[in-house]
Design a protein around this motif. Structure first.
Motif, PDB file in Angstrom:
ATOM      1  N   UNK A 171      -1.248  -1.092  -9.742  1.00 28.48           N
ATOM      2  CA  UNK A 171      -0.796  -0.250  -8.642  1.00 28.48           C
ATOM      3  C   UNK A 171      -1.999   0.217  -7.842  1.00 28.48           C
ATOM      4  N   UNK A 172      -1.992  -0.130  -6.557  1.00 23.82           N
ATOM      5  CA  UNK A 172      -3.040   0.331  -5.646  1.00 23.82           C
ATOM      6  C   UNK A 172      -2.649   1.698  -5.117  1.00 23.82           C
ATOM      7  N   UNK A 173      -3.497   2.678  -5.330  1.00 18.71           N
ATOM      8  CA  UNK A 173      -3.225   4.018  -4.814  1.00 18.71           C
ATOM      9  C   UNK A 173      -3.302   4.015  -3.297  1.00 18.71           C
ATOM     10  N   UNK A 194       7.480   3.510  -3.704  1.00 18.41           N
ATOM     11  CA  UNK A 194       8.112   4.721  -3.182  1.00 18.41           C
ATOM     12  C   UNK A 194       7.142   5.889  -3.058  1.00 18.41           C
ATOM     13  N   UNK A 195       6.010   5.824  -3.761  1.00 16.19           N
ATOM     14  CA  UNK A 195       5.067   6.948  -3.754  1.00 16.19           C
ATOM     15  C   UNK A 195       3.970   6.793  -2.702  1.00 16.19           C
ATOM     16  N   UNK A 196       4.070   5.765  -1.872  1.00 15.36           N
ATOM     17  CA  UNK A 196       3.076   5.561  -0.827  1.00 15.36           C
ATOM     18  C   UNK A 196       1.967   4.610  -1.208  1.00 15.36           C
ATOM     19  N   UNK A 197       1.979   4.121  -2.447  1.00 16.88           N
ATOM     20  CA  UNK A 197       0.983   3.149  -2.884  1.00 16.88           C
ATOM     21  C   UNK A 197       1.507   1.730  -2.727  1.00 16.88           C
ATOM     22  N   UNK A 198       0.871   0.810  -3.442  1.00 22.25           N
ATOM     23  CA  UNK A 198       1.223  -0.604  -3.343  1.00 22.25           C
ATOM     24  C   UNK A 198       1.266  -1.220  -4.732  1.00 22.25           C
ATOM     25  N   UNK A 199       2.336  -1.947  -5.022  1.00 25.09           N
ATOM     26  CA  UNK A 199       2.444  -2.674  -6.286  1.00 25.09           C
ATOM     27  C   UNK A 199       1.891  -4.081  -6.096  1.00 25.09           C
ATOM     28  N   UNK A 200       0.940  -4.448  -6.942  1.00 25.04           N
ATOM     29  CA  UNK A 200       0.319  -5.770  -6.893  1.00 25.04           C
ATOM     30  C   UNK A 200       0.806  -6.572  -8.087  1.00 25.04           C
ATOM     31  N   UNK A 201       1.265  -7.787  -7.850  1.00 23.95           N
ATOM     32  CA  UNK A 201       1.693  -8.690  -8.916  1.00 23.95           C
ATOM     33  C   UNK A 201       0.975 -10.020  -8.744  1.00 23.95           C
TER      34      UNK A 201
END
Length: 201
Positions: free
Chosen positions: A120-122, A71-78
Motif C-alpha cells: 500500500x502506497x501512502x 478508500x483512504x486516499x492511498x494506492x494499492x499496488x499488486x
C-alpha cells in the motif's frame, strides 16, 4: 581369500560415499540452490549502481504491476510475476534462477523492497500530479534481472488530484492509474487504460 574381501569392502565404501554425494545434490535441487552461476553480469547498471544480470528470454522472470486508488486516499499496488518466486527475508546473498525480490519506485525514487506481491502506497508518497510507479525484479545478491540488456520491470502511471490544504483526502477525488510494461517482454502488465474504478485494464 582376504585379498578379495578387502577390495569388495573398499568398493562398498565408495558406493556409499557416492550415494551420499548424490543425495546432497538432490537436496540442493529441492531447496532451490543453483549449482552453477545464473546469467551473465553486464556492464550496464540500474540508477543505484547495481549491475544487470542478463538471462535468456526463455528463462527470464516477468513482472506486471496494477495500481488502484483505495478508500483512504492511498494506492494499492499488486504485482503479478511469472517464472519468479519471492525469497524470504534472510535469504542467502546469491543469485538463484527465478528468485529474489522486487524494488518499488515512485518517480525513480526507491520506496520499498518487496518480498510479497502486495503493497500500500501512502497518499503522501503520491502528491498531486502524474507519477510513475515502477516494480523492478532483483536477485538476492542485489543484481537486477535483465533480458536483452534491459531490466525486468513494469510501470504504472497514476494521477492524483488532492484537495486543498486542511481538507481530508476523499475516495471520490479524481484519481486514475494506467499500467504499461517497460520490461523486454510484456506478457504481463501490457498497455491499458483505467476503468471507472481506476484499475488499469
Amino acid at each position: 581369500m582376504s585379498w578379495t574381501r578387502r577390495p569388495l569392502a573398499l568398493l562398498a565404501v565408495c558406493v556409499l560415499l557416492a550415494g551420499a554425494a548424490g543425495c546432497g545434490s538432490g537436496e540442493e535441487r529441492e531447496s532451490g540452490a543453483s549449482p552453477t552461476p545464473v546469467g551473465t553480469l553486464l556492464e550496464d547498471q540500474d540508477p543505484e549502481g547495481r549491475p544487470y544480470r542478463q538471462v535468456a528470454r526463455r528463462d527470464a522472470p516477468d513482472v506486471g504491476i496494477e495500481v488502484q486508488p483505495d478508500a483512504a486516499g492511498g494506492w494499492d499496488v499488486r504485482l503479478a510475476v511469472r517464472k519468479f518466486r519471492f525469497s524470504r527475508a534472510g535469504a542467502a546473498d546469491a543469485a538463484v534462477a527465478g528468485r529474489g525480490l522486487a524494488h518499488l519506485y515512485v518517480d525513480g525514487r526507491l520506496v520499498t523492497r518487496l518480498r510479497t506481491s502486495g503493497y500500500r502506497l501512502a497518499a503522501h508518497l503520491v502528491p498531486r500530479g502524474t507519477h510513475h510507479v515502477t516494480a523492478r525484479l532483483y536477485a538476492d545478491d542485489g543484481t537486477a534481472w535483465a533480458v536483452d540488456g534491459r531490466p525486468v520491470e513494469a510501470t504504472a502511471d497514476i494521477t492524483a488530484s488532492q484537495p486543498g490544504p486542511g481538507a481530508k483526502p476523499s475516495a471520490s477525488a479524481p484519481r486514475e492509474a494506467r499500467t504499461h510494461a517497460t520490461n523486454a517482454r510484456s506478457r504481463i502488465g501490457g498497455r491499458g487504460s483505467p476503468d471507472r474504478a481506476g484499475r488499469a485494464s
